[in-house]
Design a protein around this motif. Structure first.
Motif, PDB file in Angstrom:
ATOM      1  N   LYS A 291      -0.194  22.359  26.599  1.00 63.58           N
ATOM      2  CA  LYS A 291      -1.254  22.773  27.613  1.00 63.58           C
ATOM      3  C   LYS A 291      -0.677  21.977  28.920  1.00 63.58           C
ATOM      4  O   LYS A 291      -0.506  22.614  30.105  1.00 63.58           O
ATOM      5  N   SER A 292      -0.640  20.750  28.747  1.00 61.46           N
ATOM      6  CA  SER A 292      -0.152  19.945  29.834  1.00 61.46           C
ATOM      7  C   SER A 292       1.199  20.168  30.239  1.00 61.46           C
ATOM      8  O   SER A 292       1.286  20.324  31.600  1.00 61.46           O
ATOM      9  N   THR A 293       1.898  20.639  29.644  1.00 59.69           N
ATOM     10  CA  THR A 293       3.561  21.024  29.847  1.00 59.69           C
ATOM     11  C   THR A 293       3.704  21.933  30.692  1.00 59.69           C
ATOM     12  O   THR A 293       4.189  21.980  31.741  1.00 59.69           O
TER      13      THR A 293
ATOM     14  N   VAL B 191      -8.884  17.776  33.064  1.00 60.72           N
ATOM     15  CA  VAL B 191     -10.048  17.511  32.440  1.00 60.72           C
ATOM     16  C   VAL B 191     -10.023  16.950  31.186  1.00 60.72           C
ATOM     17  O   VAL B 191     -10.873  17.129  30.473  1.00 60.72           O
ATOM     18  N   ASP B 192      -9.006  16.739  30.518  1.00 58.14           N
ATOM     19  CA  ASP B 192      -8.701  16.145  29.451  1.00 58.14           C
ATOM     20  C   ASP B 192      -9.255  14.668  29.487  1.00 58.14           C
ATOM     21  O   ASP B 192      -8.432  13.647  29.953  1.00 58.14           O
ATOM     22  N   LEU B 193     -10.585  14.100  29.113  1.00 61.13           N
ATOM     23  CA  LEU B 193     -10.980  12.894  29.380  1.00 61.13           C
ATOM     24  C   LEU B 193     -10.480  12.011  28.329  1.00 61.13           C
ATOM     25  O   LEU B 193     -10.136  10.763  28.604  1.00 61.13           O
TER      26      LEU B 193
ATOM     27  N   PRO C 211      -5.849  12.131  28.426  1.00 56.63           N
ATOM     28  CA  PRO C 211      -5.106  12.604  29.734  1.00 56.63           C
ATOM     29  C   PRO C 211      -3.647  12.448  29.704  1.00 56.63           C
ATOM     30  O   PRO C 211      -2.959  11.137  29.454  1.00 56.63           O
ATOM     31  N   SER C 212      -2.774  13.368  29.780  1.00 57.00           N
ATOM     32  CA  SER C 212      -1.275  13.406  29.846  1.00 57.00           C
ATOM     33  C   SER C 212      -0.505  13.277  31.127  1.00 57.00           C
ATOM     34  O   SER C 212       0.382  13.215  31.173  1.00 57.00           O
ATOM     35  N   ILE C 213      -1.409  14.086  32.163  1.00 61.39           N
ATOM     36  CA  ILE C 213      -0.889  14.536  33.274  1.00 61.39           C
ATOM     37  C   ILE C 213      -0.179  13.264  34.132  1.00 61.39           C
ATOM     38  O   ILE C 213       0.764  13.326  34.739  1.00 61.39           O
TER      39      ILE C 213
ATOM     40  N   ILE D 189      -5.867  23.707  36.526  1.00 62.94           N
ATOM     41  CA  ILE D 189      -6.779  22.886  35.340  1.00 62.94           C
ATOM     42  C   ILE D 189      -6.328  22.793  34.194  1.00 62.94           C
ATOM     43  O   ILE D 189      -6.410  23.621  33.338  1.00 62.94           O
ATOM     44  N   ASP D 190      -6.047  21.514  33.792  1.00 57.68           N
ATOM     45  CA  ASP D 190      -5.519  21.206  32.354  1.00 57.68           C
ATOM     46  C   ASP D 190      -6.683  20.976  31.778  1.00 57.68           C
ATOM     47  O   ASP D 190      -7.507  19.812  31.950  1.00 57.68           O
ATOM     48  N   THR D 191      -6.915  21.481  30.428  1.00 58.21           N
ATOM     49  CA  THR D 191      -7.968  21.235  29.585  1.00 58.21           C
ATOM     50  C   THR D 191      -7.485  20.662  28.170  1.00 58.21           C
ATOM     51  O   THR D 191      -6.603  20.772  27.782  1.00 58.21           O
TER      52      THR D 191
ATOM     53  N   GLY E  43      -5.398  10.506  18.492  1.00 57.95           N
ATOM     54  CA  GLY E  43      -5.825  11.016  20.036  1.00 57.95           C
ATOM     55  C   GLY E  43      -5.378  12.123  20.741  1.00 57.95           C
ATOM     56  O   GLY E  43      -5.855  12.905  21.334  1.00 57.95           O
ATOM     57  N   LYS E  44      -4.059  12.293  19.884  1.00 61.39           N
ATOM     58  CA  LYS E  44      -3.310  13.654  20.568  1.00 61.39           C
ATOM     59  C   LYS E  44      -3.681  14.985  19.477  1.00 61.39           C
ATOM     60  O   LYS E  44      -3.708  14.799  18.187  1.00 61.39           O
ATOM     61  N   GLY E  45      -3.529  16.033  20.296  1.00 61.25           N
ATOM     62  CA  GLY E  45      -3.614  17.012  19.762  1.00 61.25           C
ATOM     63  C   GLY E  45      -2.328  17.801  19.070  1.00 61.25           C
ATOM     64  O   GLY E  45      -1.277  17.257  19.296  1.00 61.25           O
TER      65      GLY E  45
HETATM   66 MG    MG Z   1      -2.702  18.103  26.986  1.00 63.13          MG
END
Ligand code: MG
Ligand code: ATP
Ligand code: ATP
Ligand code: MG
Lengths: 275, 325
Positions: free
Chosen positions: A32-34, A55-57, A60-62, A135-137, B66-68
């Motif tokens: 998703k973030s990618t 919004v990945d609290l 967060p990878s962004i 929006i990244d979730t 922590g990671k999916g």
């Molecule tokens: Mg992500």
């Protein structure tokens, strides 16, 4: 930390944003973030003004993927100023990552606290004029998703991109996310199949490390658009590790081609939607 | 993030405090509702009921990350298969990933339903000595979405811990969703009066994953959950044609082994990427019995042995402490 108190309303914020796209998946780690970052870069390279809201609290990878880790958020009269990744301020990012004292700090929050934060993220960030807000979730169909969708629903967001990997275990979770979109009346822009097919850099043999075709089959069986497949490409993973723009590093790769195809389809939907 | 928000009143007890949202200083604070609603009020009687139910469960292991998508569910299933290979042991798997339950599919139980009996919910059995419980067994169709906020998820987790009739169990393995939120806090809280061996942390080799996993380890430290060790999954792929290895998810910051050393937690081993693992999961079969002669199966077996050693030793020490008291 800046508290982001502002007099802006969500309506005012969204008035100056042309398109809002959600990137979702029932499954974790499917990219998703990618996909969020690669679509953002592609739109940016086409001259668009783009914002990414993470919004990945809890994970967060962004910030890392966009090479803006460690930046602080500043306050302006209207709210929070996002972090810009470029000099001409056309690619902006907002993430909880910027609000943490240490990058290893866990955000141990239950739903209500996450919801309050997300509401602030939606209404208190000073994006200014944007062509696209992406929006990244996190994975799932819970607090973050319900809160984002409940708040945006009245303002006609463009819709959601559903990301999956090809194998059955991922597809069955993404099937549930599709149900979520249908139940909450969020349009589905389409399905992206990520990590499909790995070409060995030593002998060029293609192995389907995570199987193949599951995303396309899902789109077909649920009668939603299929946007394309992105191959499993170690140089994409590498560029995200270093926060570099893959689009500049590998402009002629099959991987970038795939991202371009997906983005073109989104732009096409935009132009047909505008009429 | 500072424990005290900038807009908080002078005597703010801190957002992490038991008193958050409840002290007189909290009156009128803009964060009061958030603070007070993020903690359950008073001790939940369920903690005691869970303790009674769990008295027949010897070892409890949580699988966290922590990671999916790093392979938590896959590891959970294979740890359970590996432990259940010993006929004399009774194994239970509990899936607390409420919004994305993978365990029914991975363990070949899709479409199964839970049955109610006088003594609670009966688990679904893969083998006589391997029982499973998941929200997946409560849904009417595989496309059903569980669109639930935190409190409802917590309610179900409580029921899973309190109302499932596991019988006498040697190992309970708990699969979790990614993150450090409701599910994780609930499972830790409800098990707080019981003996838990510890958590196994799964990660992939790249920094994007390690970044989230460090947070998870710090979560464990914060809630005093012992870390049994870290498993690096998907580390390296050997091309079936030319037999050369590629790092698909590059360990740009030294991988999980270095991260574990930096964070002073044990490292349990590496499982390579093998497309046959994914295929076994999709078909609901055990990779350990389908492809027993493979580097990945060897890796699983070695890791499972380390976990067994840890649990045996830890229980002994724990019993010793009880005798001492
Ligand atoms: Mg992500
Ligand atoms: N096509 C690809 N080829 C190679 N690596 C990829 C590809 N897509 C994603 N990755 C890598 O896989 C990992 C997971 O991707 P990503 O973090 O984008 O997933 P996610 O769905 O956002 O995960 P989460 O559920 O944890 O938010 C990242 O390290 C990323 O760099
Ligand atoms: N070592 C491996 N080699 C190849 N495929 C793997 C390996 N480990 C896991 N997989 C596959 O990767 C996918 C993700 O694994 P899994 O579902 O176990 O991750 P997860 O951490 O439980 O994800 P989520 O965060 O969504 O709960 C699955 O399709 C699984 O079959
Ligand atoms: Mg899982």
């Amino acid at each position: 930390m800046a508290d982001g108190k502002s007099d802006q309303t969500l309506e005012e914020v969204l008035k100056s944003i042309k398109h809002v796209i959600l990137v979702m998946s029932g499954k974790g780690g499917v990219g998703k973030s990618t996909v969020t970052t690669q679509i953002a870069w592609t739109l940016y390279n086409k001259g668009k003004k783009v914002g990414i809201l993470d919004v990945d609290l809890c994970g967060p990878s962004i910030p890392r993927m966009m090479n803006v880790e460690g930046n602080d958020i500043h306050q302006c009269s209207a709210g929070w100023v996002p972090v810009y990744t470029d000099k001409d301020q056309r690619l902006a990012v907002m993430s909880i990552g910027f609000l943490l004292d240490s990058r290893d700090d866990p955000v141990v929050w239950r739903g209500p606290k996450k919801n309050a934060m997300i509401k602030q993220f939606l209404s208190d960030v000073c994006w200014g004029e944007l062509d696209y807000l992406i929006i990244d979730t996190p994975p799932g169909t819970s607090d973050e998703h319900i809160t984002v969708v409940e708040n945006l629903r009245h303002y006609n967001p463009d819709g959601a991109i559903l990301v999956t990997t090809p194998q059955g275990v991922a597809v069955s979770d993404v099937r549930r996310e599709l149900t979520f979109c249908q139940k909450t009346k969020i349009p589905i822009l389409g399905v992206v199949e990520n990590m499909s097919g790995f070409v060995c850099p030593h002998c060029s043999e293609c192995t389907n490390v995570f199987s193949k075709g599951g995303g396309e089959a899902l789109a077909k069986s649920c009668d939603v658009p299929f946007l394309g497949s992105i191959p499993l490409d170690p140089s994409l993973a590498q560029s995200l590790e270093e926060g570099q723009a893959f689009i500049d590093l590998f402009p002629n790769s099959p991987t970038l081609n795939a991202v371009n195809t997906i983005t073109s389809k989104l732009l096409l939907m935009e132009s047909s939607g505008d009429q | 993030m500072a424990d005290v928000p900038e807009n908080a009143p002078e005597h703010c007890p801190g957002t992490g405090s038991e008193q958050a949202g409840k002290t007189s200083a909290c009156q009128g604070c803009p964060n009061q509702t958030i603070c007070s609603s993020s903690k359950p009020l008073g001790p939940d009687p369920a903690v005691q009921e869970v303790k009674e139910r769990m008295s027949s469960v010897k070892h409890k292991i949580l699988v966290l990350s922590g990671k999916g998508g790093v392979g938590k569910s896959t590891f959970t299933a294979h740890l359970a298969y590996g432990l259940a290979a010993d006929d004399s042991k009774q194994i239970a798997v509990l899936d607390v990933d409420i919004c994305g339950p993978s365990i029914p599919k991975v363990m070949g139980l899709e479409g199964e339903q839970v049955h109610q009996s006088g003594s609670g919910w009966s688990p679904v059995y893969v083998e006589d000595n391997l029982g499973v419980m998941s929200v997946g067994f409560l849904l009417s169709s595989p496309s059903d979405a569980v669109i639930w906020r935190g409190p409802k998820k917590n309610g179900l987790i409580k029921q899973f811990l309190r109302d499932v009739d596991w019988g006498e169990v040697d190992f309970l393995v708990v699969d979790t969703p990614p993150g450090t939120s409701d599910e994780h806090l609930s499972i830790v809280q409800y098990l707080s009066n019981t003996y838990v061996d510890g958590a196994i942390i799964i990660t992939t080799p790249q920094e994007v994953s390690l970044l989230d996993v460090r947070k998870e380890i710090n979560f464990c430290k914060k809630v005093k959950m012992p870390v049994i060790g870290v498993v690096e999954n998907m580390s390296g792929f050997v091309c079936p044609k030319c037999k050369k290895e590629s790092q698909i998810f590059p360990p740009t910051t030294g991988g999980a082994e270095k991260m574990a050393a930096d964070m002073e937690v044990p490292f349990l081993g590496k499982v390579p990427l093998d497309p046959r693992i994914g295929r076994c999961c999709d078909e609901g079969k055990s990779f350990l019995t389908e492809i027993p002669e493979s580097p990945a199966a060897d890796a699983y077996k070695q890791i499972i042995q380390k976990i067994l050693d840890y649990c045996g030793k830890k229980l002994e020490e724990n019993q010793f402490e009880i005798v001492k008291d």
